[in-house]
Write an enzyme that holds these catalytic residues in place. Structure first.
Site, short mmCIF file in Angstrom:
data_model
loop_
_atom_site.label_atom_id
_atom_site.label_comp_id
_atom_site.label_asym_id
_atom_site.label_seq_id
_atom_site.Cartn_x
_atom_site.Cartn_y
_atom_site.Cartn_z
CG HIS A 1 -12.37 -6.75 25.57
ND1 HIS A 1 -13.57 -6.93 25.22
CD2 HIS A 1 -11.89 -8.20 26.04
CE1 HIS A 1 -14.04 -7.72 26.23
NE2 HIS A 1 -13.13 -8.48 26.53
CB SER B 1 -13.73 -9.84 29.51
OG SER B 1 -14.14 -10.63 28.44
CG ASP C 1 -14.61 -4.88 23.13
OD1 ASP C 1 -14.42 -5.90 22.21
OD2 ASP C 1 -14.91 -5.07 24.21
#
Lengths: 517, 517
Positions: free
Chosen positions: B465, B190, B440
């Site tokens: 993710h 991320s 994602d």
């Protein structure tokens, strides 16, 4: 005068050499005193046409001021930059040649970096010279007095902020010119060369390549021996004349011995034709050491006015003058005869004012006391200086006393690397030329070997400090003409790669003298 | 509650959609509320052994405070980092696996990044998880209250400062361990993945490669369409069930219409089992939109407790619940049945407290209002949201009102690039893996195609993710097991290259399940 160096001397070097307080010269890159800007158009100094512009630049790129503070004049400053279209720019999409300004007035770098101007028409490139913050007219807080007021006002004089300035300026400039697709080639000499190399490494999305000329990016921590700079200065003198080298090597003790005698400082002052009587022997040894360092940097094979008006091969001339004194001449008389070539080649100086340090105390001293910590020692045998070992604690103490700031000696290598540079960059990065002239003492901290197919070292055994960047003259030796062509050929390759299938927008690199402008 | 978003809504979005004030959700990366840290050891959350350490870190790497200011506590802070030797480190020279902490408590990232721990023994690597400044315990000025006090105290919460933290910490750590020769491999998911990629690009001398998992480094300016994030969220729902998608698409108008009726907010509050009566319809639409975004991010094929305890394929479950309501069920009853899967999968919540935003207002909001400006719009057809076009002026106004700070929307691309990334990096940089799972929504801003032989994109059509980083579980599908092996094989190649002739210090990558620990 140079307070930091003096204080370092008084505090530290005396302790190391109680018998003779040797000067610990911290060499600087060659940058002229504002009052002694060389005349344009003479001896390899170019008179190029450009427009002077200013860009509203952020003082601190790496923090976010509140909106209230943001409106204050303190949060921004006007960065000066010069834009030239010598021979015509190809227009949006055409190349941009961008000089990364270093520690001085950008107009002076523009006048002394003829290669950029002379090459531009052949590539139909736009030329931009960007001034470094805290130098020339690019002063935060509105004036040099305010910018240089204290450690708080000086806090943002760093290489990282300067690189971010260049990145922001280029991004904005390209947008305004609708030239987002224009490839940027970076140029820089000396500290500006370090910036050019680092800029290519940190901002590959902004520039396609960099010519980093005489950029001692390895002159940090223990990457190269701390003695290398003064060893190379010494080599340059020994190469011309062993007796010259030995005269200088002997002179320090003679000088300090005489300085310690009664009326010794007065005598020294007379021998060296000084306008005022010396206060300490250090002032004189510092003045001499400076001359030797700068002579080594500008030991060009052609006459130049880069720092001072000088003949071709100035060290040869200095040594010839030293050696050719009458047999009975004293060591110090010989020394005087030698440095007179440097400080008074035109023969117009009646007496020398040591307080009028032509290189002034300025931003570079502050930079050297913050991140640009380049350890410098004198070796025992190879050098013509008395042995001295760099001592970080003393160095830091001097910085704290003079500027109220503590150096961060490991920061540059943490931020930009340097150790094991071949291993780090052989599969990372591309399109950098490291030029070095081996007569230049800064070549000791330069990249002297190819790192990869496109991170390339060009070495000129008979070249001095960024000689490649200097304006072409009819007296240029063939090796210089040919190495400039090699550099342009490599740059041409970067641009061809960039334009790829679109075909080159620029004219092919021509042979010597056939500039397409 | 989320003041910035609310203010944005009230001020701006109402003006755009007078009939129905649609929520402009600014999606965040998934980071848990400190109070709802998932239990360790359950459902793919690892319980790994490490030592917690602290490093005295400089608050501002890019300026030089005076010596007087330097001694103040404000110039430094304690950065937390975790050190693990799972399975034994090869010792000095052996690899270091370094996780670039993102916007949250580093212990949580350590617990949720099993890949780093599970791979380490196979490489005899030391594991380090470094906390990001202004998160977890790594608070400048001694406490979160003081660090988050105002725009002045927040000023140094930037990605550049965080990267410099990592660089300084790693340099110091290696020196202290006499491990200067140890190759560092970066990991991050991320925002942490963005940091890992940028760190490899900006500090190649410090790390030999980076696994950047679900790192939307292209989600800036106009590099990717601003609608892509919510289009991908919508795709995830439509993929499971068209009627589910349509129910959501219809629900916004129904919700706002009902909210505008007399006692409408009370009715809505009852339908959605809220603990308090709604003050605005926006609060509810925001709560729903959040759930959809997070569901898309964590749409894993196995049960997880990443943000909330959730079943495998949670969107499928949400849609099944919506679709399977009795025929007469209203749109909003269906919506409630759906989001109940997200907010109350364990069935233990009696009523929902919208004020108890589990993701709290925190540093990320501030980062989004300074440099992390990711434009987000709702498209008309592909999305299940009402059309909305990102408006920078309104965005900036909201930031100034909420934080007293003005965003710099062009800064990230100036500092880190992003435009034409293939052209820029194909001959520059090396050793980066960009992993993305196509379910994602952040994959829309990710690097999805190989850039060069060693700057590689790995794409999992059924992944969400940073699923690759999550601890292995027995239920992991084969494609997941195999893509993790592919990543480790590539990393193994970087290390082999690094060690070169010395031969690998680590054991060869083993096949599935045969960890060498």
């Amino acid at each position: 005068m140079h307070p930091l160096r003096l204080r370092l001397l008084l505090v530290l070097v005396l302790a190391l050499f109680p018998a003779a307080a040797w000067s610990l010269a911290r060499p600087r890159f060659p940058v002229p005193h504002p009052r002694t800007l060389p005349g344009l158009g003479a001896n390899g100094v170019g008179d190029y046409e450009y427009e002077t512009r200013y860009f509203r630049q952020r003082l601190d790129h790496f923090s976010f001021p509140g909106v209230g503070d943001e409106d204050e004049a303190a949060a921004f400053f006007q960065q000066r930059y010069l834009v030239g279209r010598r021979g015509g720019w190809a227009g949006p999409g055409g190349p941009i040649f961008f000089y990364c300004g270093n520690e001085g007035d950008i107009a002076w770098f523009a006048a002394n970096s003829g290669l950029v101007w002379e090459a531009a028409p052949r590539f139909a490139a736009l030329v931009v010279f960007a001034e470094h913050r805290y130098y020339g007219e690019s002063m935060p807080f509105g004036s040099k007095a305010k910018a240089y007021n204290d450690s708080k006002s000086m806090a943002y004089l760093t290489a990282e902020q300067a690189l971010a300035d260049f990145a922001v300026l280029l991004t904005d400039l390209k947008k305004n010119l609708s030239a987002e697709a224009s490839p940027v080639v970076l140029f820089g000499g000396s500290y500006g060369g370090m910036l050019a190399a680092w800029m290519r490494l940190k901002y590959p999305h902004i520039a396609v390549g960099a010519l980093a000329s005489s950029a001692p990016i390895l002159q940090f921590e223990d990457i190269v021996p701390s003695t290398i700079f003064y060893d190379l200065v010494s080599d340059d003198f020994r190469r011309e004349s062993l007796s010259c080298f030995l005269t200088i090597k002997d002179s320090w003790k003679v000088l300090y011995d005489q300085g310690n005698e009664q009326d010794g400082l007065l005598k020294l002052s007379k021998t060296f034709h000084l306008c005022q009587t010396l206060k300490t022997s250090d002032d004189l040894s510092d003045w001499l050491s400076s001359a030797y360092s700068y002579l080594a940097m500008v030991d060009y094979p052609i006459p130049s006015e880069f720092l001072m008006p000088l003949p071709a091969n100035p060290i040869k001339e200095v040594c010839r003058n030293m050696d050719s004194q009458p047999e009975g001449a004293s060591t110090l008389e010989r020394i005087y005869a030698g440095v007179n070539v440097y400080y008074n080649y035109t023969g117009t100086v009646g007496c020398f004012d040591l307080n009028d340090d032509p290189h002034g105390m300025g931003g570079w001293d502050w930079q050297a006391c913050t991140e640009m910590v380049m350890p410098m020692s004198y070796s025992e045998d190879r050098s013509m200086y008395p042995p001295y070992k760099f001592d970080y604690a003393s160095y830091a103490e001097g910085c704290i006393k003079s500027y109220g700031v503590r150096p961060r000696p490991h920061w540059i290598t943490t931020e930009f690397g340097g150790h094991n540079i071949t291993m780090v960059l052989e599969k990372f990065g591309s399109n950098i030329i490291f030029f070095n002239g081996l007569l230049d003492p800064w070549s000791g901290g330069g990249v002297l070997k190819n790192i990869s197919e496109s991170v390339i070292a060009i070495v000129a055994p008979l070249g001095a400090h960024h000689i490649d960047l200097r304006p072409a003259t009819p007296e240029d030796p063939d090796w210089l003409v040919s190495l400039r062509e090699s550099e342009l050929k490599i740059i041409s390759g970067w641009l061809s790669d960039y334009y790829g299938a679109r075909g080159p927008l620029f004219q092919p690199v021509a042979v010597k003298g056939s500039s397409a402008s």
